[in-house]
Design an enzyme around this catalytic site. Sequence first.
Site, PDB file in Angstrom:
ATOM      1  N   HIS A   1       0.803  -1.226   0.000  1.00 22.97           N
ATOM      2  CA  HIS A   1       0.000   0.000   0.000  1.00 22.97           C
ATOM      3  C   HIS A   1       0.840   1.283   0.000  1.00 22.97           C
ATOM      4  O   HIS A   1       0.540   2.231   0.728  1.00 22.97           O
ATOM      5  CB  HIS A   1      -0.956  -0.001   1.193  1.00 22.97           C
ATOM      6  CG  HIS A   1      -2.074  -0.998   1.102  1.00 22.97           C
ATOM      7  ND1 HIS A   1      -2.531  -1.516  -0.083  1.00 22.97           N
ATOM      8  CD2 HIS A   1      -2.840  -1.581   2.070  1.00 22.97           C
ATOM      9  CE1 HIS A   1      -3.521  -2.361   0.148  1.00 22.97           C
ATOM     10  NE2 HIS A   1      -3.722  -2.430   1.441  1.00 22.97           N
TER      11      HIS A   1
ATOM     12  N   HIS B   1      -9.770   2.147   0.292  1.00 28.29           N
ATOM     13  CA  HIS B   1      -9.724   1.054   1.275  1.00 28.29           C
ATOM     14  C   HIS B   1     -10.840   1.168   2.326  1.00 28.29           C
ATOM     15  O   HIS B   1     -10.625   0.886   3.504  1.00 28.29           O
ATOM     16  CB  HIS B   1      -8.342   1.041   1.931  1.00 28.29           C
ATOM     17  CG  HIS B   1      -7.885  -0.301   2.367  1.00 28.29           C
ATOM     18  ND1 HIS B   1      -8.375  -0.934   3.488  1.00 28.29           N
ATOM     19  CD2 HIS B   1      -6.976  -1.148   1.837  1.00 28.29           C
ATOM     20  CE1 HIS B   1      -7.770  -2.099   3.630  1.00 28.29           C
ATOM     21  NE2 HIS B   1      -6.911  -2.261   2.638  1.00 28.29           N
TER      22      HIS B   1
ATOM     23  N   GLU C   1     -11.631  -3.589  -2.933  1.00 28.35           N
ATOM     24  CA  GLU C   1     -10.642  -2.643  -3.453  1.00 28.35           C
ATOM     25  C   GLU C   1     -10.441  -2.896  -4.940  1.00 28.35           C
ATOM     26  O   GLU C   1      -9.819  -3.874  -5.326  1.00 28.35           O
ATOM     27  CB  GLU C   1      -9.308  -2.836  -2.724  1.00 28.35           C
ATOM     28  CG  GLU C   1      -9.400  -2.738  -1.224  1.00 28.35           C
ATOM     29  CD  GLU C   1      -8.234  -3.459  -0.536  1.00 28.35           C
ATOM     30  OE1 GLU C   1      -7.074  -3.168  -0.852  1.00 28.35           O
ATOM     31  OE2 GLU C   1      -8.498  -4.337   0.305  1.00 28.35           O
TER      32      GLU C   1
HETATM   33  C1  GLA Z   1      -5.189  -5.151   2.115  1.00 28.64           C
HETATM   34  C2  GLA Z   1      -4.301  -6.335   2.167  1.00 28.64           C
HETATM   35  C3  GLA Z   1      -4.457  -7.031   3.468  1.00 28.64           C
HETATM   36  C4  GLA Z   1      -4.219  -6.084   4.618  1.00 28.64           C
HETATM   37  C5  GLA Z   1      -5.153  -4.912   4.490  1.00 28.64           C
HETATM   38  C6  GLA Z   1      -4.899  -3.865   5.541  1.00 28.64           C
HETATM   39  O1  GLA Z   1      -6.463  -5.434   1.816  1.00 28.64           O
HETATM   40  O2  GLA Z   1      -4.486  -7.228   1.104  1.00 28.64           O
HETATM   41  O3  GLA Z   1      -3.550  -8.124   3.558  1.00 28.64           O
HETATM   42  O4  GLA Z   1      -2.887  -5.643   4.623  1.00 28.64           O
HETATM   43  O5  GLA Z   1      -5.021  -4.320   3.252  1.00 28.64           O
HETATM   44  O6  GLA Z   1      -4.955  -4.381   6.835  1.00 28.64           O
END
Ligand code: GLA
Length: 357
Positions: free
Chosen positions: A112, A183, A322
């Site tokens: 991210h 997110h 997402e």
């Molecule tokens: C995304 C990732 C997860 C986790 C979340 C945040 O969706 O794929 O593994 O890191 O973000 O907690």
Amino acid sequence: MSLAGVLTCSAEVETSDFDDIKLYTLRNKAGTTVKVTNYGATVTSMVTADRQGNMADIALGYNDVSGYMNAVDKPYLGAIVGRYGNRIAKGEFNIDGIDYKLATNNDANHLHGGVIGFDKVVWDAKVVGSNSVAFHYLAKDGEEGYPGNLDINVTYTLTEANELKIDYLATTDKKTPVNLTNHTYFNLKGEGEGSILDHQLMINAKGFTPVDSGLIPTGEITPVSGTPFDFTSAKAIGRDIGEKNQQLEYGLGYDHNWVLNKGEKDEQLTLAATLYEQSSGRFMEVFTEEPGIQFYCGNFLAGNLKGKSGKTYVHRGGLCLETQHYPDSPNQSTFPNTILNPGEKYKTTTVYKFSTK
Ligand code: GLA
């Protein structure tokens, strides 16, 4: 500062103790309100009606900016994530013979956007018309290890058709990977109202990208048919989550990228997913121009986070849908391209549409 607040018109601004951090409220005639802050270009609240017309906030969030700033367990509640949403293996990739090394913040991998991703920066903001807020951020060449100055615009629009539309636009001065997403964690019963395992989810995808134990795609696309990953017809999220399955073990549940069924033109706005919660009647449709969707069912929510209304967010108390390009694409030559060239435009739209049944 408090991120709660009563505002009167369609798109209005509330200021905070931190001078440059503001909260904007979008409101439509149906009474739906969406609040967004320029800290992380984050959606902090989405209040929608149930089938009786009762309103509830269906997005998880904190009630003050310090919640977002100090989120130790980094759940990225409601934020825009980038420059590259999801993981890049070992934080490494190569463009035109040049090796790049990104910040690693998820064991050995990059997640991210790195240590200070787009969720942790203050964006410029502008109210556009009566129902849009446009956020702008200039990510510097070298930030978190990425090449190129990336100029990004993310615009949130709440329509009278009860849609939250997110338009992403970016340009660069050097070749760079870009993969932006939002997110938000949804719980259609209302934030803090228990687990989402009873929500009925449909994902318009015949395949998904399996991962290794570090949640890095293996490069394959596996048919969902006959596996717990088959959401082609709506089913309760909890129905197959307990099945013995190595992918579910790696993800600690669902935390994978689905390969969306697309029409003739790849980059058109098509239905990616639907989500339904029976007791409230709330129904949400997700449309996107992106080729993939990460369905993450809140496996890392551990019951130690108190949300904005003081209620605890239990394990799987929210889920993310997402829209994105596939994780680790810069290292996977068979996945759709994520490298943006100077002179090109990264332009993509995702829509979350709210109704009841
Ligand atoms: C995304 C990732 C997860 C986790 C979340 C945040 O969706 O794929 O593994 O890191 O973000 O907690």
